[in-house]
Design a protein around this motif. Structure first.
Motif, PDB file in Angstrom:
ATOM      1  N   ALA A  29      22.070 -14.567  48.750  1.00  0.00           N
ATOM      2  CA  ALA A  29      21.233 -14.369  49.934  1.00  0.00           C
ATOM      3  C   ALA A  29      19.755 -14.380  49.568  1.00  0.00           C
ATOM      4  CB  ALA A  29      21.599 -13.053  50.619  1.00  0.00           C
ATOM      5  N   LEU A  40      18.643  -9.706  59.168  1.00  0.00           N
ATOM      6  CA  LEU A  40      20.087  -9.633  59.018  1.00  0.00           C
ATOM      7  C   LEU A  40      20.722  -9.300  60.369  1.00  0.00           C
ATOM      8  CD1 LEU A  40      20.346  -7.535  55.722  1.00  0.00           C
ATOM      9  CD2 LEU A  40      20.343 -10.018  55.965  1.00  0.00           C
ATOM     10  N   GLY A  42      24.395  -8.061  61.765  1.00  0.00           N
ATOM     11  CA  GLY A  42      25.712  -7.563  61.393  1.00  0.00           C
ATOM     12  C   GLY A  42      26.666  -7.604  62.573  1.00  0.00           C
ATOM     13  N   GLY A  47      31.233  -6.108  60.026  1.00  0.00           N
ATOM     14  CA  GLY A  47      30.103  -6.881  59.527  1.00  0.00           C
ATOM     15  C   GLY A  47      28.823  -6.074  59.441  1.00  0.00           C
ATOM     16  N   ALA A  51      26.563  -5.676  56.179  1.00  0.00           N
ATOM     17  CA  ALA A  51      25.162  -6.095  56.214  1.00  0.00           C
ATOM     18  C   ALA A  51      24.258  -4.982  55.682  1.00  0.00           C
ATOM     19  CB  ALA A  51      24.763  -6.487  57.635  1.00  0.00           C
ATOM     20  N   LEU A  54      24.422  -5.164  51.943  1.00  0.00           N
ATOM     21  CA  LEU A  54      23.619  -6.288  51.466  1.00  0.00           C
ATOM     22  C   LEU A  54      22.126  -6.003  51.619  1.00  0.00           C
ATOM     23  CD1 LEU A  54      25.598  -9.401  52.774  1.00  0.00           C
ATOM     24  CD2 LEU A  54      25.304  -8.669  50.399  1.00  0.00           C
ATOM     25  N   LEU A 107      20.369 -14.203  58.775  1.00  0.00           N
ATOM     26  CA  LEU A 107      21.612 -14.182  58.013  1.00  0.00           C
ATOM     27  C   LEU A 107      22.628 -13.355  58.792  1.00  0.00           C
ATOM     28  CD1 LEU A 107      23.244 -14.891  55.458  1.00  0.00           C
ATOM     29  CD2 LEU A 107      22.439 -12.721  54.468  1.00  0.00           C
ATOM     30  N   VAL A 109      26.206 -11.637  59.120  1.00  0.00           N
ATOM     31  CA  VAL A 109      27.167 -11.070  58.173  1.00  0.00           C
ATOM     32  C   VAL A 109      28.417 -10.631  58.935  1.00  0.00           C
ATOM     33  CG1 VAL A 109      27.576  -9.330  56.393  1.00  0.00           C
ATOM     34  CG2 VAL A 109      25.261 -10.270  56.725  1.00  0.00           C
ATOM     35  N   ASP A 110      29.594 -11.071  58.457  1.00  0.00           N
ATOM     36  CA  ASP A 110      30.868 -10.660  59.042  1.00  0.00           C
ATOM     37  C   ASP A 110      31.852 -10.389  57.918  1.00  0.00           C
ATOM     38  OD1 ASP A 110      32.617  -9.966  61.032  1.00  0.00           O
ATOM     39  OD2 ASP A 110      32.865 -11.979  61.854  1.00  0.00           O
ATOM     40  N   ASP A 111      32.983  -9.767  58.269  1.00  0.00           N
ATOM     41  CA  ASP A 111      33.936  -9.429  57.215  1.00  0.00           C
ATOM     42  C   ASP A 111      34.847 -10.603  56.862  1.00  0.00           C
ATOM     43  OD1 ASP A 111      35.245  -9.208  59.667  1.00  0.00           O
ATOM     44  OD2 ASP A 111      36.373  -7.418  59.136  1.00  0.00           O
ATOM     45  N   THR A 136      25.029 -17.923  57.268  1.00  0.00           N
ATOM     46  CA  THR A 136      26.156 -17.022  57.515  1.00  0.00           C
ATOM     47  C   THR A 136      26.738 -16.540  56.191  1.00  0.00           C
ATOM     48  OG1 THR A 136      27.676 -18.905  57.625  1.00  0.00           O
ATOM     49  CG2 THR A 136      26.747 -18.129  59.707  1.00  0.00           C
ATOM     50  N   ALA A 137      27.191 -15.286  56.202  1.00  0.00           N
ATOM     51  CA  ALA A 137      27.815 -14.689  55.014  1.00  0.00           C
ATOM     52  C   ALA A 137      29.056 -13.937  55.451  1.00  0.00           C
ATOM     53  CB  ALA A 137      26.844 -13.739  54.316  1.00  0.00           C
TER      54      ALA A 137
END
Length: 197
Positions: A29, A40, A42, A47, A51, A54, A107, A109-111, A136-137
């Motif tokens: 990231a 970010l 989340g 997520g 996040a 992170l 960015l 963020v999800d699981d 996306t992460a």
């Protein structure tokens, strides 16, 4: 691990392993996001705490202040993956509407990236608000996505049977940070239970 009536629960990653995986995700990231003008997002539920993790790791690795983080409620599946809604439901966050999203790199963020409905709905919503640069992460990519989205940052690549359930346990929603898979009527054949990064 306890045996369930419908199959077997297997622990794939424990908290120590996931801490190392998140460190690697944070490094990726940091390479993608500008030092300023980054945000970010989340996806609730899990997520958002991912996040947050992170967010802290990025700050530690870069020595910069923590990036702003905004939760976004997106709902399609219950925790047992039964479909709740025919359309993915997103609850707008009014704080995002007040941001200059065009001037920021986002960015999400999800699981778990499963079929991709939640991630696609989130990207479409942020684009409607003017976002131009979206990454996306996900902690887990199951590689069965059916939508035109992908994860730029992936912690764990898992290829399990379609009817297996991947459970990302993330505090504060669960006591222990770990990944389990619930296998329904599948006999283990001795092969590796996981493929990493």
């Amino acid at each position: 691990m306890p045996i369930t009536p419908s199959g077997q629960r297997l622990r794939l990653y424990d908290s120590d392993e996931l801490d190392c995986i998140l460190q690697a995700m944070a490094r990726q990231a940091a390479a993608l996001l500008p030092p300023t003008q980054a945000v970010l997002i989340g996806i609730q539920r899990r997520g958002e705490p991912l996040a947050q993790r992170l967010q802290r790791l990025l700050s530690c690795q870069t020595g910069l202040p923590e990036l702003p983080l905004y939760p976004l409620k997106v709902k399609r599946y219950a925790d047992d993956l039964k479909v709740l809604h025919t359309q993915t439901q997103l609850t707008e966050n009014p704080l995002l509407g007040a941001l200059d999203l065009a001037g920021n790199t986002l960015l999400i963020v999800d699981d778990v990236l499963f079929e991709g409905h939640s991630l696609l709905r989130t990207c479409a919503y942020l684009a409607q608000l003017g976002a131009r640069r979206i990454y996306t992460a996900v902690l887990v990519d199951r590689h069965v996505c059916q939508q035109p989205v992908h994860a730029d940052i992936v912690g764990v690549h898992l290829q399990v049977a379609a009817h297996d359930i991947v459970e990302c346990n993330v505090p504060p929603y669960e006591a222990e940070f770990c990944i389990d898979v619930l296998r329904h009527g599948v006999t283990l054949d001795g092969r590796s239970k996981k493929t990493l990064e």
